[in-house]
Design an enzyme around this catalytic site. Structure first.
Site, mmCIF file in Angstrom:
data_model
loop_
_atom_site.group_PDB
_atom_site.id
_atom_site.type_symbol
_atom_site.label_atom_id
_atom_site.label_comp_id
_atom_site.label_asym_id
_atom_site.label_seq_id
_atom_site.Cartn_x
_atom_site.Cartn_y
_atom_site.Cartn_z
ATOM 1 N N ILE A 184 -1.239 -13.948 4.215
ATOM 2 C CA ILE A 184 -0.670 -12.781 3.622
ATOM 3 C C ILE A 184 -1.797 -11.870 3.057
ATOM 4 O O ILE A 184 -2.533 -12.305 2.209
ATOM 5 C CB ILE A 184 0.067 -13.130 2.301
ATOM 6 N N HIS A 185 -2.019 -10.721 3.312
ATOM 7 C CA HIS A 185 -3.216 -9.919 2.774
ATOM 8 C C HIS A 185 -2.661 -8.316 2.784
ATOM 9 O O HIS A 185 -3.298 -7.469 2.298
ATOM 10 C CB HIS A 185 -4.415 -9.841 3.638
ATOM 11 N N ARG A 186 -1.657 -7.886 3.325
ATOM 12 C CA ARG A 186 -1.512 -6.427 3.672
ATOM 13 C C ARG A 186 -1.060 -5.826 2.391
ATOM 14 O O ARG A 186 -0.137 -6.523 1.629
ATOM 15 C CB ARG A 186 -0.143 -6.292 4.571
ATOM 16 N N ARG B 266 -7.979 -10.801 -2.575
ATOM 17 C CA ARG B 266 -7.138 -10.016 -3.179
ATOM 18 C C ARG B 266 -5.950 -10.608 -3.624
ATOM 19 O O ARG B 266 -5.055 -10.155 -4.544
ATOM 20 C CB ARG B 266 -6.918 -8.561 -2.235
ATOM 21 N N ASP C 125 1.455 -11.621 7.991
ATOM 22 C CA ASP C 125 1.676 -10.085 7.990
ATOM 23 C C ASP C 125 0.551 -9.373 8.594
ATOM 24 O O ASP C 125 0.418 -8.339 8.492
ATOM 25 C CB ASP C 125 2.062 -9.350 6.461
#
Length: 361
Positions: free
Chosen positions: A206-208, A239, A279
């Site tokens: 997950i990073h978006r 992040r 994602d």
């Protein structure tokens, strides 16, 4: 001799550049020599997400490292344009090569276009049709100023034609990431940060911003993971980890967060997992390359052919378990034999086309 200035700055671009640079070295022809000048903008600057990629993928050290990262999209892109222009003035290349859809891609394309240097865009024509995504703006603008557009799929080529880009500028060659997947699979290695032996697991990435910057969405994703029947291994983006901490989101027992992984470690996870939940655009394709079903936590994807084929399902977090049940009830293995992204010789096709068009000036 053809001099190419290649602009890279983000993790997927390192992998694509590695595949092309390797073919440049293997296919070197004194009669048609090609010199590549590698410019790293610095967009990905964390050691685990940048330097280690150059080391293990055997990419030559960049000729220029601009060290530009952080700040707003406009601030970052503007600084990149200024510094890339200086490099282009100094190197006077025959062409500028850019990959994908990052701020580095856009900055390289703008810099070259202002100096009337031909632009080659690898991975052209992808569209999510979501203009809220910064990547969508980057890829559209880069495509429309590029002189030679290497598209990975029939869908991508059709997108370019629908936008009025002349057929002669489009060259459909397959996906250069498939080249990399085939070559580096034999070098894959278990992540150093994965201490436990887990027989069956899902891979989660997950990073978006649409997921990580939305507290409700991020919480829903983590909650949905708890309902799945296997452990999930998640190489955590810095992040994303920061967001989880700031929101005090409790991680369920079956979700294992590990440090960011190198590309070869990521390949090991993709090869070894039962399925992929992501994602990421690139990871969706890599799941296909390694014959793994994929659940994509987005409302749209650039890789529509994977959804059409049935090996990828777009899903909301609230529907993740239902989507898993739907996918696990089907026999998918025969679908992975489809040649959606070429035959693993994309880098060679790109080089041949560049030589054909630019070798004689």
């Amino acid at each position: 001799m053809i001099k190419i200035v290649t602009i890279i700055g983000a993790r997927p671009q390192f992998i694509k550049a590695a595949a092309f640079s390797r073919v440049l070295r293997e296919k070197y022809d004194p009669a048609n020599p090609v010199k590549e000048i590698l410019v790293h903008t610095g967009q990905h600057f964390d050691s685990n997400m940048s330097k280690v990629f150059f080391d293990e993928l055997r990419i030559p050290e960049p000729d220029y490292n601009l060290g530009i990262h952080g700040g707003s999209h406009g601030d970052m892109t503007g600084k990149m344009i200024i510094e890339i222009e200086k490099v282009l003035f100094k190197e006077t290349p025959d062409i500028v090569l850019v990959y994908g859809d990052t701020n580095s891609t856009l900055a390289g394309a703008i810099s070259a276009s202002k100096l009337n240097i031909p632009i080659v865009h690898v991975e052209a024509g992808l569209r999510s049709f979501n203009r809220v995504m910064p990547e969508e703006i980057n890829r559209v603008m880069a495509d429309h100023v590029s002189d030679l557009l290497f598209s990975p799929t029939k869908t991508a080529s059709k997108n370019l034609q629908n936008e009025g880009i002349e057929h002669g500028r489009i060259c459909e060659v397959g996906d250069i990431m498939y080249d990399a997947a085939l070559y580096y699979k034999k070098l894959a290695k278990k992540p150093d940060s994965l201490k436990l032996e887990i027989e069956k697991f899902f891979l989660l990435t997950i990073h978006r911003a649409e997921n990580t910057d939305n507290p409700a969405k991020l919480s829903a994703i983590i909650e949905a993971c708890a309902k799945l029947p296997y452990h999930l291994i998640c190489p955590i983006h810095p992040r994303t980890l920061q967001k989880l901490s700031a929101l005090n989101i409790t991680v369920p027992d079956n979700l294992m967060l590990i440090e960011p992984v190198s590309y070869l470690e990521m390949v090991w996870l993709e090869v070894s997992c039962e399925a992929v939940i992501t994602d990421s655009g690139g990871v969706q394709k890599e799941a296909f390359f390694h014959h793994k079903p994929c659940l994509t936590l987005r409302e749209e994807t650039e890789w529509v052919e994977l959804c059409d084929l049935g090996v990828n399902i777009l899903t909301r977090a609230e529907d993740l378990y239902t989507s898993y049940i739907k996918m696990s009830s089907q026999s998918l293995e025969h679908l992975f034999e489809q040649t959606l992204y070429g035959y693993g010789n994309t880098a060679e096709l790109i080089l041949n086309e560049i030589l054909k068009r630019y070798a004689n000036g």
